[in-house]
Design a protein around this motif. Structure first.
Motif, PDB file in Angstrom:
ATOM      1  N   LEU A   1      49.811  28.171 -45.967  1.00  0.00           N
ATOM      2  CA  LEU A   1      51.212  27.784 -46.107  1.00  0.00           C
ATOM      3  C   LEU A   1      52.123  29.005 -46.116  1.00  0.00           C
ATOM      4  O   LEU A   1      53.235  28.975 -45.576  1.00  0.00           O
ATOM      5  N   THR A   2      51.636  30.087 -46.745  1.00  0.00           N
ATOM      6  CA  THR A   2      52.421  31.330 -46.777  1.00  0.00           C
ATOM      7  C   THR A   2      52.780  31.780 -45.369  1.00  0.00           C
ATOM      8  O   THR A   2      53.952  32.045 -45.053  1.00  0.00           O
ATOM      9  N   TYR A   3      51.778  31.848 -44.518  1.00  0.00           N
ATOM     10  CA  TYR A   3      52.022  32.351 -43.160  1.00  0.00           C
ATOM     11  C   TYR A   3      52.694  31.304 -42.271  1.00  0.00           C
ATOM     12  O   TYR A   3      53.465  31.664 -41.367  1.00  0.00           O
ATOM     13  N   LEU A   4      52.449  30.040 -42.512  1.00  0.00           N
ATOM     14  CA  LEU A   4      53.116  29.002 -41.725  1.00  0.00           C
ATOM     15  C   LEU A   4      54.626  29.026 -41.978  1.00  0.00           C
ATOM     16  O   LEU A   4      55.435  29.020 -41.033  1.00  0.00           O
ATOM     17  N   VAL A   5      55.017  29.069 -43.249  1.00  0.00           N
ATOM     18  CA  VAL A   5      56.445  29.091 -43.584  1.00  0.00           C
ATOM     19  C   VAL A   5      57.068  30.412 -43.139  1.00  0.00           C
ATOM     20  O   VAL A   5      58.215  30.446 -42.674  1.00  0.00           O
ATOM     21  N   ALA A   6      56.302  31.509 -43.263  1.00  0.00           N
ATOM     22  CA  ALA A   6      56.817  32.802 -42.806  1.00  0.00           C
ATOM     23  C   ALA A   6      57.094  32.786 -41.307  1.00  0.00           C
ATOM     24  O   ALA A   6      58.073  33.399 -40.834  1.00  0.00           O
ATOM     25  N   SER A   7      56.259  32.095 -40.536  1.00  0.00           N
ATOM     26  CA  SER A   7      56.489  32.022 -39.090  1.00  0.00           C
ATOM     27  C   SER A   7      57.782  31.265 -38.780  1.00  0.00           C
ATOM     28  O   SER A   7      58.505  31.604 -37.836  1.00  0.00           O
ATOM     29  N   LEU A   8      58.087  30.253 -39.601  1.00  0.00           N
ATOM     30  CA  LEU A   8      59.346  29.521 -39.404  1.00  0.00           C
ATOM     31  C   LEU A   8      60.543  30.416 -39.725  1.00  0.00           C
ATOM     32  O   LEU A   8      61.599  30.324 -39.071  1.00  0.00           O
ATOM     33  N   TYR A   9      60.372  31.282 -40.734  1.00  0.00           N
ATOM     34  CA  TYR A   9      61.438  32.237 -41.053  1.00  0.00           C
ATOM     35  C   TYR A   9      61.700  33.168 -39.860  1.00  0.00           C
ATOM     36  O   TYR A   9      62.860  33.440 -39.513  1.00  0.00           O
ATOM     37  N   VAL A  10      60.639  33.653 -39.235  1.00  0.00           N
ATOM     38  CA  VAL A  10      60.806  34.558 -38.086  1.00  0.00           C
ATOM     39  C   VAL A  10      61.494  33.823 -36.940  1.00  0.00           C
ATOM     40  O   VAL A  10      62.337  34.395 -36.230  1.00  0.00           O
ATOM     41  N   VAL A  11      61.162  32.544 -36.751  1.00  0.00           N
ATOM     42  CA  VAL A  11      61.828  31.763 -35.710  1.00  0.00           C
ATOM     43  C   VAL A  11      63.333  31.691 -35.977  1.00  0.00           C
ATOM     44  O   VAL A  11      64.155  31.775 -35.050  1.00  0.00           O
TER      45      VAL A  11
ATOM     46  N   LEU B   1      48.813  32.824 -36.205  1.00  0.00           N
ATOM     47  CA  LEU B   1      47.362  33.012 -36.140  1.00  0.00           C
ATOM     48  C   LEU B   1      46.738  33.016 -37.530  1.00  0.00           C
ATOM     49  O   LEU B   1      45.703  32.363 -37.766  1.00  0.00           O
ATOM     50  N   PHE B   2      47.371  33.727 -38.468  1.00  0.00           N
ATOM     51  CA  PHE B   2      46.849  33.744 -39.838  1.00  0.00           C
ATOM     52  C   PHE B   2      46.964  32.366 -40.482  1.00  0.00           C
ATOM     53  O   PHE B   2      46.078  31.955 -41.238  1.00  0.00           O
ATOM     54  N   ALA B   3      48.051  31.655 -40.196  1.00  0.00           N
ATOM     55  CA  ALA B   3      48.222  30.310 -40.764  1.00  0.00           C
ATOM     56  C   ALA B   3      47.075  29.398 -40.321  1.00  0.00           C
ATOM     57  O   ALA B   3      46.470  28.684 -41.139  1.00  0.00           O
TER      58      ALA B   3
END
Length: 405
Positions: free
Chosen positions: A39-49, A17-19
């Motif tokens: 980009l910070t939150y997009l890449v962070a979401s991939l880390y959580v995945v 959502l933030f991304a």
């Protein structure tokens, strides 16, 4: 689905959502700062995945490595965004070093005993270092306010949260005997819950700061004269009034200088309006370069300009006007014809602790009129006459005495 898995799902949703929100802001605006945060939150979401995938891997080393590498890249994007937001050069070399060291420490820690304190600290310390770097970047900026201080505080709290994890793991039974067991541990629930809190509060604070920046930019545009780059009349009145009120409360001296370009109509008639525009731009740059940052400089319309001086008396204001007049003689713009000589006349007035902004300007305008009538290209000052004790039953009549500098 366990509690930790549920929190992981929330983390993916929050990060995504933030991304999207930051990407939309980047698309709608002119700044690259929201893009970095997106980009910070997009890449962070991939880390959580990747954390979700771990329990299903026979050999989780690759997913484990990809996961902490993604998180380091996410934090690196955050550092880049913070650097641009606070007008600092992006520390590419430092970022590269932190990312490489962080990935290396994560890879090395994989072979440590899983439940060891050293392994946990080696894994978490690089994340804490990134947060400390962001906090330092914010706190060493020239102009920060409460929101910026709160953001810096959140970064410090984030760093402490990472450094606390080895201790929490020790007291909660560890992070599991294998990466696959991690998601079912009490430590995983703590880690993911704290991650959600940090991501949510940081994202909201970044959004608040960006929205504030957008509002400031909109206000600045409405208060700025596009040609000269100075405040327009509205902006000048607003900022000068605020400074005048503050000065009168604290007893700080104030003064006003008004300037008018001499024979400006003939410049337009002889050399064209484009040349006239270049003169306005040039004179605005001269005023900006000569005035103190504490003063308010504006274009009141046409060829008339005003400068409100806080912390300056009549002498200082007159010297400022003379320095601008001298600068004009030696800094003619190259884009104008060599035969063109641009001069200006100046009127100066001084506040008395109770003078209104309108009265300051009226008295400075009267002095300017005198400078014009005396032949232009000069400075005239307006000085209030000494107070006279009125006769009984007589109405006091204020007088203004003008004298040429």
């Amino acid at each position: 689905m366990g509690a930790a898995s549920f929190v992981l799902a929330i983390n993916v949703f929050v990060a995504g959502l933030f991304a999207i929100t930051f990407m939309v802001l980047a698309w709608r605006g002119r700044s690259r700062v929201p893009l970095w945060f997106g980009l910070t939150y997009l890449v962070a979401s991939l880390y959580v995945v990747s954390e979700f995938i771990l329990p299903f891997q026979g050999d989780p080393r690759l997913t484990y490595s990809i996961g902490f590498s993604l998180f380091h890249l996410s934090l690196a994007a955050a550092v880049a965004g913070i650097a641009e937001r606070y007008r600092k050069a992006i520390p590419w070399e430092l970022l590269a070093a932190l990312v490489v060291l962080g990935i290396a420490s994560g890879a090395i820690s994989y072979d440590f005993e899983r439940g060891s304190f050293a392994r946990m600290m080696l894994y978490q310390a690089p994340f804490a270092a990134m947060h400390i770097a962001i906090a330092i970047m914010i706190l060493t900026s020239r102009r920060i306010d409460r929101l910026d201080m709160v953001l810096a505080g959140l970064m410090v709290m984030g760093a402490l949260q990472y450094l606390s994890k080895p201790f929490v793991a020790t007291f909660t039974g560890g992070a599991g005997t294998s990466p696959q067991d991690y998601i079912a541990t009490t430590y995983a629930l703590y880690s993911q819950t704290m991650g959600t809190i940090v991501a949510l509060t940081t994202g909201l604070m970044l959004l608040l700061i960006l929205v504030r920046d957008m509002l400031v930019e909109i206000t600045l545009r409405s208060e700025t004269d596009a040609l000269s780059g100075l405040y327009n009349r509205r902006g000048f009145d607003a900022h000068a009034s605020a400074l005048l009120d503050a000065a009168q409360r604290t007893g700080v001296p104030t003064a006003m200088v008004v300037a008018d370009l001499d024979h400006f109509k003939s410049i337009n008639d002889t050399h064209g309006h484009e040349a006239g525009d270049r003169v306005i731009e040039w004179f605005g740059a001269v005023l900006r370069g000569t005035a103190s940052d504490r003063w308010v400089v504006g274009r009141m319309g046409g060829e008339e300009f005003a400068i409100f001086l806080s912390g300056a008396n009549l002498t200082t204001a007159r010297l400022f006007a003379e320095s601008v007049r001298s600068a004009m003689a030696g800094l003619m713009p190259e884009t104008l014809p060599d035969t063109l000589r641009v001069t200006a006349s100046f009127g100066v007035s001084e506040g008395d602790g109770e003078t209104s902004l309108a009265d300051l300007r009226r008295r400075a305008d009267a002095a300017l009129y005198r400078a014009k009538s005396q032949g232009r290209d000069r400075v005239a000052t307006a000085v209030a006459a000494p107070a006279v004790v009125p006769e009984a039953n007589a109405e006091p009549t204020p007088t203004i005495k003008l004298r040429q500098a």
